[in-house]
Design a protein around this motif. Structure first.
Motif, PDB file in Angstrom:
ATOM      1  N   TYR B 121      30.706 -28.411  30.267  1.00  0.00           N
ATOM      2  CA  TYR B 121      31.320 -27.611  31.337  1.00  0.00           C
ATOM      3  C   TYR B 121      30.404 -27.545  32.566  1.00  0.00           C
ATOM      4  O   TYR B 121      30.849 -27.719  33.699  1.00  0.00           O
ATOM      5  CB  TYR B 121      31.611 -26.189  30.843  1.00  0.00           C
ATOM      6  N   ALA B 122      29.129 -27.257  32.332  1.00  0.00           N
ATOM      7  CA  ALA B 122      28.192 -27.124  33.456  1.00  0.00           C
ATOM      8  C   ALA B 122      28.068 -28.453  34.194  1.00  0.00           C
ATOM      9  O   ALA B 122      28.070 -28.498  35.428  1.00  0.00           O
ATOM     10  CB  ALA B 122      26.830 -26.642  32.964  1.00  0.00           C
ATOM     11  N   THR B 123      27.979 -29.540  33.437  1.00  0.00           N
ATOM     12  CA  THR B 123      27.864 -30.870  34.048  1.00  0.00           C
ATOM     13  C   THR B 123      29.103 -31.185  34.883  1.00  0.00           C
ATOM     14  O   THR B 123      29.002 -31.724  35.986  1.00  0.00           O
ATOM     15  CB  THR B 123      27.659 -31.930  32.943  1.00  0.00           C
ATOM     16  N   ALA B 124      30.274 -30.822  34.369  1.00  0.00           N
ATOM     17  CA  ALA B 124      31.520 -31.042  35.117  1.00  0.00           C
ATOM     18  C   ALA B 124      31.507 -30.225  36.410  1.00  0.00           C
ATOM     19  O   ALA B 124      31.886 -30.712  37.483  1.00  0.00           O
ATOM     20  CB  ALA B 124      32.718 -30.663  34.262  1.00  0.00           C
ATOM     21  N   GLY B 128      31.372 -31.445  40.552  1.00  0.00           N
ATOM     22  CA  GLY B 128      32.370 -31.106  41.550  1.00  0.00           C
ATOM     23  C   GLY B 128      33.734 -30.720  41.012  1.00  0.00           C
ATOM     24  O   GLY B 128      34.663 -30.465  41.770  1.00  0.00           O
ATOM     25  N   HIS B 129      33.874 -30.666  39.693  1.00  0.00           N
ATOM     26  CA  HIS B 129      35.138 -30.201  39.125  1.00  0.00           C
ATOM     27  C   HIS B 129      35.237 -28.687  39.322  1.00  0.00           C
ATOM     28  O   HIS B 129      34.323 -27.967  38.929  1.00  0.00           O
ATOM     29  CB  HIS B 129      35.212 -30.500  37.624  1.00  0.00           C
ATOM     30  N   PRO B 130      36.351 -28.212  39.886  1.00  0.00           N
ATOM     31  CA  PRO B 130      36.532 -26.757  39.913  1.00  0.00           C
ATOM     32  C   PRO B 130      36.917 -26.284  38.509  1.00  0.00           C
ATOM     33  O   PRO B 130      37.862 -26.822  37.919  1.00  0.00           O
ATOM     34  CB  PRO B 130      37.663 -26.546  40.906  1.00  0.00           C
ATOM     35  N   ILE B 131      36.180 -25.337  37.987  1.00  0.00           N
ATOM     36  CA  ILE B 131      36.473 -24.846  36.638  1.00  0.00           C
ATOM     37  C   ILE B 131      36.849 -23.373  36.723  1.00  0.00           C
ATOM     38  O   ILE B 131      36.126 -22.578  37.333  1.00  0.00           O
ATOM     39  CB  ILE B 131      35.259 -25.018  35.701  1.00  0.00           C
ATOM     40  N   VAL B 132      37.977 -23.038  36.143  1.00  0.00           N
ATOM     41  CA  VAL B 132      38.422 -21.649  36.130  1.00  0.00           C
ATOM     42  C   VAL B 132      38.610 -21.216  34.688  1.00  0.00           C
ATOM     43  O   VAL B 132      39.241 -21.927  33.901  1.00  0.00           O
ATOM     44  CB  VAL B 132      39.751 -21.476  36.904  1.00  0.00           C
ATOM     45  N   GLY B 148      34.179 -21.168  28.506  1.00  0.00           N
ATOM     46  CA  GLY B 148      34.598 -20.283  29.585  1.00  0.00           C
ATOM     47  C   GLY B 148      33.504 -19.819  30.525  1.00  0.00           C
ATOM     48  O   GLY B 148      33.693 -19.803  31.737  1.00  0.00           O
ATOM     49  N   TYR B 149      32.334 -19.459  29.958  1.00  0.00           N
ATOM     50  CA  TYR B 149      31.350 -18.771  30.805  1.00  0.00           C
ATOM     51  C   TYR B 149      30.652 -19.697  31.805  1.00  0.00           C
ATOM     52  O   TYR B 149      29.928 -19.234  32.671  1.00  0.00           O
ATOM     53  CB  TYR B 149      30.326 -18.010  29.961  1.00  0.00           C
ATOM     54  N   GLN B 150      30.858 -21.011  31.686  1.00  0.00           N
ATOM     55  CA  GLN B 150      30.258 -21.914  32.668  1.00  0.00           C
ATOM     56  C   GLN B 150      31.201 -22.175  33.854  1.00  0.00           C
ATOM     57  O   GLN B 150      30.918 -23.016  34.705  1.00  0.00           O
ATOM     58  CB  GLN B 150      29.864 -23.246  32.003  1.00  0.00           C
ATOM     59  N   ALA B 151      32.313 -21.478  33.900  1.00  0.00           N
ATOM     60  CA  ALA B 151      33.295 -21.719  34.965  1.00  0.00           C
ATOM     61  C   ALA B 151      32.797 -21.250  36.326  1.00  0.00           C
ATOM     62  O   ALA B 151      32.022 -20.305  36.423  1.00  0.00           O
ATOM     63  CB  ALA B 151      34.603 -21.015  34.619  1.00  0.00           C
ATOM     64  N   ASP B 243      26.921 -24.135  41.815  1.00  0.00           N
ATOM     65  CA  ASP B 243      26.158 -23.357  40.834  1.00  0.00           C
ATOM     66  C   ASP B 243      26.858 -22.016  40.599  1.00  0.00           C
ATOM     67  O   ASP B 243      27.998 -21.825  41.022  1.00  0.00           O
ATOM     68  CB  ASP B 243      24.707 -23.174  41.292  1.00  0.00           C
ATOM     69  N   LEU B 244      26.180 -21.076  39.954  1.00  0.00           N
ATOM     70  CA  LEU B 244      26.827 -19.804  39.614  1.00  0.00           C
ATOM     71  C   LEU B 244      26.386 -18.665  40.544  1.00  0.00           C
ATOM     72  O   LEU B 244      26.519 -17.498  40.207  1.00  0.00           O
ATOM     73  CB  LEU B 244      26.548 -19.455  38.147  1.00  0.00           C
TER      74      LEU B 244
END
Lengths: 289, 282, 105
Positions: B121-124, B128-132, B148-151, B243-244
């Protein structure tokens, strides 16, 4: 402590795990190059512990030191297992993430900087629950960002071990270094017994615990890269070698197909002898130091 | 409570994608599909209970070895496929009990499996992948860290059935030697301890709380609302940093995570100072 | 984790006369079970000030006695902060001595 007679050999071997977290961090650097950042006198404490009748610690149990290791820039982040079981709270987590991010920025600016994590931690600090869990997610993210540029080395040396979400932080690191005294696992024995029953896991069975999560086993099954004696000089030398080695071609947690097929090949209808998984270890492992 | 875990996850997966199946060869406990979300084709993922699962400790909606490695594989599949093209959104629908607590899991290194999923997830996200993450039910501990928590953006329903926490309430009470009532009382003054999603929202980690009429059996208006919010969150994630940092810069975090921000600022300041002194000493 | 519900973190402050400046600051110890951390710094004024935070309730007189004993030997104008996790008087004295040694090294 009185001057009872230890053998000369024993005196010459300086234990790594008996050192305080601060001294563990210090002993890895080229002597005199290390500087502690956001240390005790900055007094950035947990705001949540005093509300819950727990005395805070001035550094929140997280020591960040920067300096050179064999002439190369490095940051060492040591979790103090003696304070609240090395648990990750809001402040200790934020310090860890910030240190990783600053190292990442330096790498992007062309200053190669590695990170060493000395992990003595049971995972999220329950008194700071959701902020601890959030901090662990951020730590994992920051390791993944940094390890593209420079190695992130997780060291699990002491008897507290490395559990909970922080075992995932070790999992995404470039290298995992353990001693025979260290343990690595997602769930501690007590939690498994509590959640799944004593027949699944007897948390009082020390032999079982060490046979599963102990440093020797994790090394033998290829989930730890180096097994080191509890010796500060050997630990320092190991870290120097891994930093010199640089970023691995592929990180362990990126090898999804390999581990997925290994799990698929397991027979979950019975309990296993941990030794059965020694077949996972690849042949080109680090030499046993 | 826990026997209902997964009902919502499956319901929302179906509502948003029209499907409820796993990719062939994957365990039935991980639902994966690509479906339209706005103008994008998005990858949807959800962990659901599978009473017939191979691993006994991962049959009730826990994230076990197979679930974690399947998530990792299905996320990496997308990062690899979109390497040179538009990065498709990834939507993690979250309704999970926890990580799996078992002896086999520990022996086989579930920490690495969980790490592999979080890594994917983090790598995605960094690619540049938007993760929700859409939190429709429970999001507990290592399970949530895994899925989930890497979104980039976290959305959650404003509903009592939503539970985001580091540990189940009963277990937390046992470990801290308190009663559940004492824990609830304490949580009134210590927001990170709270099991109420409205208190969680105050921590500044969430992108948005969503008002849904029927979170278990969503109707057309619920689905259209959630779809709209997902699209908005995806667009916002595309514009924002990879990043987060948003979780620390949000309005809520400015007060709830003051100590984090202070620790970070102090470290940044001293890191720079040190760079300066080192440079000037040569 | 032995977080007992009723307890609160107690805070005491004590002052002692001092005769000389403290060379530098020092830190020793850890807030672990039965241990404590000591932060010692040069104070501005001509006296020593001690602030104690402890999760062990009801030991104010004991702290007073331990510090009286310590300051019968020590005359530095120090600002001392103690974060205590239930250390014995012996451990407290030992840590204070270590902090002094480190500040004068």
């Amino acid at each position: 402590m009185s001057d009872t007679s230890f053998s000369r050999e024993y005196l010459q071997r300086r234990s790594f795990i008996e050192l305080s977290a601060r001294d563990r961090a210090k002993c890895l650097f080229d002597s005199g190059t290390e500087r502690e950042l956001a240390g005790s006198f900055d007094r950035i404490e947990s705001p949540w512990l005093p509300m819950q009748d727990v005395t805070p610690q001035a550094d929140d149990g997280c020591i960040v030191m920067r300096g050179t290791i064999k002439g190369r820039q490095a940051v060492v982040i040591a979790i103090a297992g003696a304070f609240q079981g090395g648990s990750i709270g809001e402040v200790s987590g934020a310090k860890l993430t910030a240190a990783l991010d600053l190292a990442c920025l330096d790498n992007e600016k062309g200053i190669p900087t590695s990170a060493v994590l000395l992990l003595e931690t049971g995972g999220v600090r329950l008194q700071e629950a959701n902020l601890g869990l959030a901090a662990v997610a951020e730590i994992i993210s920051s390791i993944v960002a940094l390890r593209q540029h420079a190695p992130v080395i997780a060291v699990i040396a002491g008897t507290v071990g490395c559990f909970g979400g922080m075992s995932m932080a070790a999992g995404v690191s470039s290298y995992v270094v353990m001693t025979r005294e260290g343990r690595l696992g997602l769930n501690g024995p007590e939690v498994i017994e509590q959640e799944s029953g004593v027949e699944e896991f007897d948390a009082s069975d020390r032999t079982l615990i060490w046979s599963i999560a102990g440093g020797q086993q994790r090394y033998d099954q290829g989930l730890s890269d180096v097994l080191v004696d509890d010796d500060a000089d050997k630990m320092a030398k190991t870290i120097q070698e891994l930093i010199a080695k640089g970023v691995p071609a592929v990180h362990r947690s990126e090898q999804v197909d390999l581990y997925r097929s290994r799990v698929a090949a397991l027979d979950p209808s019975r309990q296993w002898d941990p030794e059965e998984l020694h077949s996972w270890a690849s042949k080109k492992k680090e030499k046993n130091l | 409570m826990s026997e209902f875990t997964g009902i919502r996850g499956r319901a929302w997966f179906k509502a948003l994608t029209g499907q409820e199946s796993s990719i062939q060869g994957d365990p039935p406990s991980v639902l994966t599909t690509d479906a339209l979300i706005g103008d994008d084709k998005g990858r949807f993922l959800c962990v659901v209970p599978d009473p017939g699962g191979r691993f006994p400790c991962a049959r009730r909606g826990e994230v076990g070895l197979e679930e974690a490695y399947t998530l990792a594989a299905r996320v990496r599949e997308v990062t690899n496929a979109d390497k040179d093209g538009k990065k498709r959104p990834i939507i993690a629908i979250v309704d999970l009990k926890s990580q799996a607590y078992g002896r086999r899991e520990e022996i086989a290194g579930i920490h690495l499996a969980a790490a592999a999923a979080a890594d994917a997830y983090a790598t995605a996200r960094f690619a540049g992948h938007p993760i929700v993450a859409l939190i429709v039910g429970q999001a507990i501990s290592g399970g949530f860290l895994t899925h989930g928590y890497q979104a980039n953006r976290l959305l959650a329903f404003d509903d009592d059935g939503v539970l985001i926490h580091a540990m189940h309430k009963e277990a937390a009470a046992r470990v801290t030697r308190r009663t559940v009532a004492q824990l609830d009382k304490l949580a009134e003054t210590v927001p990170p301890l709270s099991y109420d999603v409205r208190d969680y929202a105050k921590l500044g980690l969430l992108y948005k709380l969503l008002q849904v009429a029927n979170p278990q059996n969503p109707g057309a208006s619920d689905i259209s609302l959630v779809r709209g919010e997902l699209i908005a969150a995806i667009q916002d994630a595309r514009k924002g940093s990879r990043d987060l940092r948003t979780r620390l810069d949000s309005e809520g975090a400015r007060s709830a995570r003051k100590a984090s921000r202070l620790a970070r600022a102090r470290l940044e300041e001293q890191w720079k100072e040190q760079a300066f002194t080192t440079a000037s000493s040569y | 984790m032995k977080a007992c519900w009723r307890k609160i973190v107690e805070q005491f402050e004590f002052n002692y006369p001092a005769k000389r400046k403290v060379p530098k600051k020092s830190h020793v110890g850890v807030v672990g079970s039965g241990d404590l951390e000591v932060l010692l710094e040069p104070a501005e004024g001509p006296e020593a000030a001690v602030r104690i935070r402890t999760s062990a309730e009801g030991f104010k007189t004991t702290w007073r006695a331990v510090l009286d004993r310590f300051f019968s030997q020590y005359d530095g104008a120090a600002r001392i902060e103690i974060n205590d996790a239930g250390a014995t008087p012996g451990s407290v004295l030992l840590r204070l001595q270590q902090a002094v040694e480190a500040s004068e090294r």
